[in-house]
Motif scaffolding. Structure first.
Motif, PDB file in Angstrom:
ATOM      1  N   TRP A 124     -15.818 -56.804  12.101  1.00  0.00           N
ATOM      2  CA  TRP A 124     -15.013 -56.514  10.924  1.00  0.00           C
ATOM      3  C   TRP A 124     -14.645 -55.038  10.944  1.00  0.00           C
ATOM      4  O   TRP A 124     -15.505 -54.169  11.024  1.00  0.00           O
ATOM      5  N   MET A 125     -13.346 -54.747  10.877  1.00  0.00           N
ATOM      6  CA  MET A 125     -12.859 -53.373  10.873  1.00  0.00           C
ATOM      7  C   MET A 125     -12.362 -53.039   9.469  1.00  0.00           C
ATOM      8  O   MET A 125     -11.379 -53.610   8.990  1.00  0.00           O
ATOM      9  N   ARG A 126     -13.037 -52.139   8.805  1.00  0.00           N
ATOM     10  CA  ARG A 126     -12.719 -51.809   7.417  1.00  0.00           C
ATOM     11  C   ARG A 126     -11.431 -50.994   7.334  1.00  0.00           C
ATOM     12  O   ARG A 126     -11.277 -50.002   8.037  1.00  0.00           O
ATOM     13  N   GLY A 127     -10.539 -51.397   6.464  1.00  0.00           N
ATOM     14  CA  GLY A 127      -9.291 -50.669   6.276  1.00  0.00           C
ATOM     15  C   GLY A 127      -9.488 -49.414   5.444  1.00  0.00           C
ATOM     16  O   GLY A 127     -10.573 -49.159   4.908  1.00  0.00           O
ATOM     17  N   PRO A 128      -8.438 -48.609   5.292  1.00  0.00           N
ATOM     18  CA  PRO A 128      -8.567 -47.333   4.583  1.00  0.00           C
ATOM     19  C   PRO A 128      -8.600 -47.500   3.072  1.00  0.00           C
ATOM     20  O   PRO A 128      -8.185 -48.520   2.526  1.00  0.00           O
ATOM     21  N   LYS A 129      -9.078 -46.457   2.415  1.00  0.00           N
ATOM     22  CA  LYS A 129      -9.045 -46.372   0.959  1.00  0.00           C
ATOM     23  C   LYS A 129      -7.910 -45.443   0.535  1.00  0.00           C
ATOM     24  O   LYS A 129      -7.386 -44.664   1.336  1.00  0.00           O
ATOM     25  N   VAL A 130      -7.548 -45.537  -0.739  1.00  0.00           N
ATOM     26  CA  VAL A 130      -6.615 -44.602  -1.359  1.00  0.00           C
ATOM     27  C   VAL A 130      -7.260 -44.098  -2.645  1.00  0.00           C
ATOM     28  O   VAL A 130      -8.322 -44.573  -3.050  1.00  0.00           O
ATOM     29  N   GLU A 131      -6.617 -43.138  -3.290  1.00  0.00           N
ATOM     30  CA  GLU A 131      -7.240 -42.475  -4.430  1.00  0.00           C
ATOM     31  C   GLU A 131      -6.867 -43.107  -5.768  1.00  0.00           C
ATOM     32  O   GLU A 131      -6.915 -42.459  -6.811  1.00  0.00           O
ATOM     33  N   ARG A 132      -6.482 -44.390  -5.738  1.00  0.00           N
ATOM     34  CA  ARG A 132      -6.198 -45.131  -6.955  1.00  0.00           C
ATOM     35  C   ARG A 132      -6.454 -46.603  -6.677  1.00  0.00           C
ATOM     36  O   ARG A 132      -6.543 -47.029  -5.521  1.00  0.00           O
TER      37      ARG A 132
END
Length: 545
Positions: free
Chosen positions: A57-65
């Motif tokens: 499983w490759m975790r995708g990126p986060k954003v600040e909202r």
């Protein structure tokens, strides 16, 4: 990568702008922006969403909202390299796909899915020719939507145009057992084309959901498309971008290195500990700010014997595995495979002379991490690159460059040509050695580091350019390879915004044989008895509790 015009009949351009494709002579020509992909331990990307689909499983990126995402939202990390640096850039890269086995349904999806979707069409057409049918209902079938995963900061795969939900009413998302009306041949048509079905997820089931795992998993894709243009300009690593403090190591720590240990595209600190019966791999995760209570622990029954440990993609699945190199008698590599929590190992002998330093990077851009053997000579350094595709039987490149014995090495893609360049850090000067020139040209950089534990070339801030991460004892420092990302936290694309340690967490690092006796006044006596083999822990193989 070119796609025949007959294949393109089912795809239509939905937006024009920066990323629009061009049709020349009946062939789809992809744009050729650039971004770094050839760092240490890196291969082709994977976007797989579950271990249940045959790779990590490759975790995708986060954003600040959290919630819906406007077109100005900046995307970072490996997903952004492949699909676009902003939501607006992803939108410009969408195409209409006419969904087979539907009543004329069309969905917006990313153009880089075209080869995989063509495979799906072919597989479903073959099934239909054999008398199989499954009706896709347009009212309950969805493609692109710009949002985070519900209630979280992590970007949904739908935001990249990289996922499809099919017949959501009869194939629900649920935490219990699987509910689906999809026949196995229909699921296979997608899986064989390189998609991960949500019905194969482990902890929950999302039977409506198909996510494209990436170019590694679709038959016929032999070339890696260029990454999207970084949103920053290049810098020379003279600026300190970020500093952090990380937990220490244990008494039996054999190796301490930098690599992506939890598959989120960001660098972690790894302690490789060797006991009498096992190799213990502790991942000190950057996603939690390296907090001691969040260490992920993996145990392998194989004993790590060797002098050097480096990261590399051993099995071409997009994840970094742990390579332990033994050059005490010849040269061999033992790989601890990330898929399966490092428990599985594979060892090969390398038909080459041992070196003084080693790296793993994808020299010929085929998705396999290749082995770089660096040898200190009377005139400087020589480098030999051996192919990971045939387990190092073939020499891909050789070269030489100047420098003294103090040099330490990592790899970056400095000039954005997808070919790894060697970063050489030494007491008397530092430089980047160009990989495309057979290591015949170099660029001096103002980096002065000595006595460090490890150094890694990685895209720390997720902008598309490699930075240098330096680990010195318990101190981590990031040297910027790019200009600042205005108005953004450097770590927000991979770090949980509010992660707090539980009061029930076990200490790290800990002393002695057991990690749950640190507060006991009898700890010294407990350890003394354990060392005589009278007592041991109750959790084999580790026996540390």
């Amino acid at each position: 990568m070119a796609v025949a015009s007959s294949t393109m009949a089912r795809f239509r351009i939905v937006a024009r702008g920066f990323a629009a494709a061009v049709i020349l002579g009946g062939v789809l020509v992809m744009p050729a922006p650039a971004g770094a992909v050839g760092g240490e331990g890196e291969g082709w990307p994977s976007f797989n969403e579950s271990d249940g689909c045959g790779s990590p499983w490759m975790r995708g990126p986060k954003v600040e909202r959290s919630g819906s995402l406007p077109s100005s939202t900046v995307l970072r990390g490996p997903h952004a390299d492949y699909f676009g640096r902003t939501i607006g850039q992803v939108w410009d890269s969408l195409r209409w796909w006419d969904v087979p086995m539907s009543n004329g349904e069309s969905l917006r999806l990313h153009k880089r899915l075209i080869p995989a979707l063509s495979e799906v069409e072919s597989n479903l057409a073959e099934a239909a020719a054999n008398g199989y049918s499954y009706r896709i209902t347009d009212r309950y079938t969805y493609g692109y939507t710009a949002r985070t995963i519900s209630g979280r900061y992590r970007v949904s795969q739908h935001s990249f145009g990289n996922a499809i939900d099919v017949n959501s009413v009869t194939n629900p998302y649920r935490t219990g057992s699987l509910i689906t009306d999809m026949p196995s041949w229909f699921v296979d048509a997608w899986s064989d084309a390189g998609f991960c079905w949500g019905g194969y997820w482990i902890s929950v089931k999302d039977a409506m959901h198909y996510n494209w795992r990436g170019p590694l998993f679709t038959p016929g894709i032999t070339d890696l498309p260029a990454s999207y243009q970084p949103l920053t300009s290049a810098e020379n690593f003279s600026r300190s971008m970020h500093t952090d403090t990380v937990p220490g190591q244990l008494a039996d720590t054999r190796f301490r290195l930098l690599m992506d240990g939890d598959n989120d595209g960001a660098i972690d600190v790894i302690n490789v500990n060797r006991t009498a019966s096992a190799t213990v791999i502790d991942v000190l995760r950057s996603s939690t700010g390296f907090q001691a209570c969040s260490v992920s622990r993996y145990v392998s029954p194989t004993i790590a014997s060797g002098r050097v440990a480096i990261p590399g993609d051993w099995d071409r699945d997009g994840a970094q595995d742990l390579w332990v190199i033994d050059d005490s008698d010849g040269l061999s590599v033992t790989a601890f495979i990330r898929y399966g929590d490092f428990e599985e190992t594979e060892e090969v002998s390398v038909p080459a002379e041992p070196g003084d330093a080693y790296l793993a990077a994808d020299h010929n851009v085929d998705g396999w991490s290749d082995l770089y053997i660096l040898r200190n000579t009377s005139s400087g350094w020589s480098v030999e690159v051996r192919s990971g595709a045939d387990r190092f039987s073939t020499a891909l490149a050789t070269g030489s460059f100047g420098g003294d014995a103090s040099l330490r090495f990592t790899a970056v893609d400095r000039n954005l040509d997808q070919i790894p360049d060697i970063v050489a850090i030494g007491d008397s000067g530092s430089a980047i050695i160009d990989g495309a020139s057979s290591f015949g040209s170099s660029e001096s950089i103002p980096v002065s580091e000595s006595g460090f534990t490890d150094i890694s070339g990685t895209d720390f801030d997720g902008d598309g350019r490699h930075d240098l991460v330096v680990l010195s004892g318990n101190s981590l420092r990031v040297l910027a390879g790019n200009s600042r990302l205005s108005g953004m936290q450097v770590t927000s694309w991979f770090e949980y915004p509010t992660y707090a340690c539980s009061t029930q967490g076990l200490p790290y690092p800990y002393q002695g044989s057991f990690r749950d006796d640190e507060s006991s006044v009898h700890r010294a006596d407990i350890d003394a008895i354990a060392k005589t083999n009278i007592t041991r822990g109750c959790n084999p193989l580790l026996n540390d509790r």
